[in-house]
Design a protein around this motif. Structure first.
Motif, short mmCIF file in Angstrom:
data_model
loop_
_atom_site.label_atom_id
_atom_site.label_comp_id
_atom_site.label_asym_id
_atom_site.label_seq_id
_atom_site.Cartn_x
_atom_site.Cartn_y
_atom_site.Cartn_z
N UNK A 1 -22.80 7.53 88.77
CA UNK A 1 -21.74 6.64 89.25
C UNK A 1 -21.95 6.46 90.75
N UNK A 2 -22.03 5.21 91.19
CA UNK A 2 -22.32 4.92 92.59
C UNK A 2 -21.12 4.21 93.22
N UNK A 3 -20.52 4.86 94.20
CA UNK A 3 -19.39 4.31 94.94
C UNK A 3 -19.92 3.66 96.21
N UNK A 4 -19.55 2.39 96.42
CA UNK A 4 -19.97 1.66 97.61
C UNK A 4 -18.72 1.16 98.34
N UNK A 5 -18.55 1.61 99.60
CA UNK A 5 -17.38 1.25 100.40
C UNK A 5 -17.84 0.70 101.74
N UNK A 6 -17.17 -0.31 102.26
CA UNK A 6 -17.48 -0.76 103.62
C UNK A 6 -17.07 0.30 104.63
N UNK A 7 -17.83 0.45 105.69
CA UNK A 7 -17.53 1.49 106.68
C UNK A 7 -16.30 1.16 107.51
N UNK A 8 -15.92 -0.10 107.54
CA UNK A 8 -14.74 -0.49 108.32
C UNK A 8 -13.92 -1.48 107.51
N UNK A 9 -13.19 -1.00 106.48
CA UNK A 9 -12.48 -1.92 105.57
C UNK A 9 -11.22 -2.49 106.22
N UNK A 10 -10.72 -3.56 105.59
CA UNK A 10 -9.44 -4.17 105.98
C UNK A 10 -8.55 -4.17 104.76
N UNK A 11 -7.34 -3.70 104.91
CA UNK A 11 -6.39 -3.67 103.80
C UNK A 11 -6.13 -5.10 103.34
N UNK A 12 -6.49 -5.47 102.10
CA UNK A 12 -6.27 -6.84 101.64
C UNK A 12 -4.81 -7.23 101.61
N UNK A 13 -3.94 -6.28 101.50
CA UNK A 13 -2.52 -6.59 101.48
C UNK A 13 -1.93 -6.66 102.87
N UNK A 14 -2.68 -6.17 103.87
CA UNK A 14 -2.17 -6.16 105.24
C UNK A 14 -3.35 -6.31 106.19
#
Length: 502
Positions: free
Chosen positions: A478-491
């Motif tokens: 299982x490979x988890x890929x996350x941006x290093x500097x995310x933005x909350x889509x709701x805020x």
């Protein structure tokens, strides 16, 4: 790659194809009509001039050449030829060939500079000499032969006949240059008419295409808006043609779709409210049950050995029920769109270590992560993702579970690999579905079937994703890929997030 276009018309557009088809049909019709008209007029003009000249020449041969002696002198032939040419209508030049004297023919010319015997085609001379009727007028005692020739770039009509019963042979030469000019003018006129017809057909095709395609374009725009979720999109309908009927069908379909989606949304909202209300309602009695089960667990050693297994079953099922309720409440928050990120800058190696240490998995997990990799994310939600992925790997693949961390561009990638039998190909597309359990291929799990789904939702809220596959050396990955500097889509304004850390 964008296809080439001219004035907004794509080379594959229906409008351009309609214009081209109209133009080709018009061009074919115009060229055919012009060709037929030119051919008919050409034959009519040439035949009229030819018949007039040959008729007059035959008449002159009857009136003048037949009265000459059987062996006329050159002077007599010259005089007769001059008179025939002078009285000709239309004008033509004449030469008369008398009986041969001492092996040489006697020739009289109306104009030696304009017409000589060398200008008469050999085939025509032979035909006149043999009195063959090919190409001749057979309704006269004078068998008249003719041929169209080009001399010095100018078209001419050459005619010839021989006085029946003995007498001179006569040839006439009349120019067809005026007819050629008339036919050339006619050809240019027909070419201009063809070009105008082509332009007119193109304009008509453009107008027709616009008339036909405007409703189609409106229908396409409406379908696009419908696909974007604007289910109240409708078309104005006028007329009774096929396009109007298509618009009515679209409106009926859109109305039925809107009603169906509305009903589904209402049922989905009711289901979400039911799950949320049930979860909240269960928490109060579950809290009491949990407290009692914890007391029973503490007193398990002093209980009757016959009762102890039942107590352990109550304790384990109570914990499972607690996990299920918490998962249901988390799912309802995702469905309602109320889930929020609480971002913080964390050392990813420390965060993973804390997750596996809190669950006493240190001996079962091999961690390959360098310290000092700082990532901005929600620590609680990352903990939920890791707990579900690692826990799932331990349940179905056994230990050790390998967790590897790497940076790929602007993304953080965490791979969790077990050493189990892997995931069947028919199960892979469904591993993140809610309540899905591959019971036929995996050992029975005590999970709720929501863990991987919740992990995926937490990855999505970060702007990331999770993929599942089978490793080449065995086991599931299982490979988890996350941006290093995310933005909350709701805020989107992360600096103003509730509980956010700078």
């Amino acid at each position: 790659m964008t296809r080439p276009s001219f004035h907004g018309l794509r080379l594959t557009s229906l409008r351009l194809r309609l214009v081209v088809v109209f133009a080709l049909v018009a061009l074919t019709a115009a060229v055919s009509a012009s060709g037929i008209a030119y051919w008919l007029n050409r034959e009519a003009v040439l035949t009229r001039t030819q018949d007039s000249a040959l008729k007059d020449f035959r008449q002159e041969m009857q009136n003048r050449a037949s009265s000459l002696p059987l062996q006329p002198t050159q002077s007599e032939l010259q005089t007769a030829a001059g008179r025939m040419a002078a009285s000709s209508n239309p004008g033509y030049d004449v030469l008369l060939v008398g009986e041969r004297a001492k092996g040489k023919p006697v020739i009289g010319y109306s104009d030696l500079d304009a017409f000589t015997l060398t200008d008469v085609p050999r085939r025509l001379q032979e035909a006149v000499a043999k009195q063959q009727k090919v190409g001749s007028d057979e309704h006269s005692a004078y068998h008249l032969f003719w041929q169209r020739v080009t001399l010095h770039g100018t078209p001419y009509l050459v005619g010839g006949t021989k006085v029946t019963g003995g007498g001179p042979t006569g040839y006439m030469l009349t120019s067809l240059d005026q007819e050629r000019q008339d036919l050339s003018s006619l050809g240019w006129s027909l070419a201009i008419a063809t070009a105008l017809a082509l332009i007119g057909s193109a304009l008509l095709a453009q107008a027709a295409a616009t008339t036909v395609l405007r409703p189609v374009q409106r229908l396409g725009d409406a379908a696009r808006r419908l696909g974007e979720g604007k289910l109240d999109t409708r078309l104005r309908v006028s007329g009774t043609d096929e396009l109007a009927e298509l618009s009515r069908t679209f409106n009926k379909t859109a109305a039925a779709l809107e009603e169906k989606v509305s009903n589904m949304s209402e049922r989905e909202e009711a289901s979400r409210r039911f799950v949320a209300d049930m979860s909240h309602e269960l928490r109060t009695p579950l809290t009491a049950i949990t407290a009692v089960s914890e007391v029973l667990e503490e007193e398990a050693d002093s209980l009757d050995p016959m009762i102890a297994p039942a107590v352990q079953l109550v304790v384990s099922e109570t914990r499972r029920l607690n996990t299920l309720v918490e998962n249901l409440m988390e799912v309802t928050r995702f469905d309602a769109g109320t889930a929020r990120l609480v971002l913080d800058d964390v050392d990813i190696a420390d965060q993973i270590t804390a997750c596996i240490d809190a669950r006493a998995w240190l001996d079962a997990v091999e961690l390959d992560a360098d310290r000092g990799i700082m990532v901005r994310l929600d620590p609680r939600r990352l903990d939920v993702i890791l707990a579900n992925l690692i826990g799932n790997a331990l349940k179905h693949g056994g230990s050790p579970v390998r967790v590897a961390v790497r940076i790929d561009g602007g993304d953080l990638v965490i791979a969790v690999q077990d050493h189990g039998p892997g995931i069947p190909e028919d199960v892979l597309p469904h591993v993140f579905d809610r309540f899905y359990k591959a019971s036929a291929s995996r050992p029975r799990s005590e999970g709720s079937g929501l863990g991987l789904s919740i992990a995926m939702e937490n990855a999505h809220i970060h702007g990331g994703d999770i993929t599942a596959a089978n490793a080449a050396d065995g086991g599931a990955v299982f490979e988890l890929r996350l941006p290093r500097d995310p933005v909350d889509p709701a805020d989107p304004d992360r600096d103003g997030q509730e509980g956010g850390a700078s």
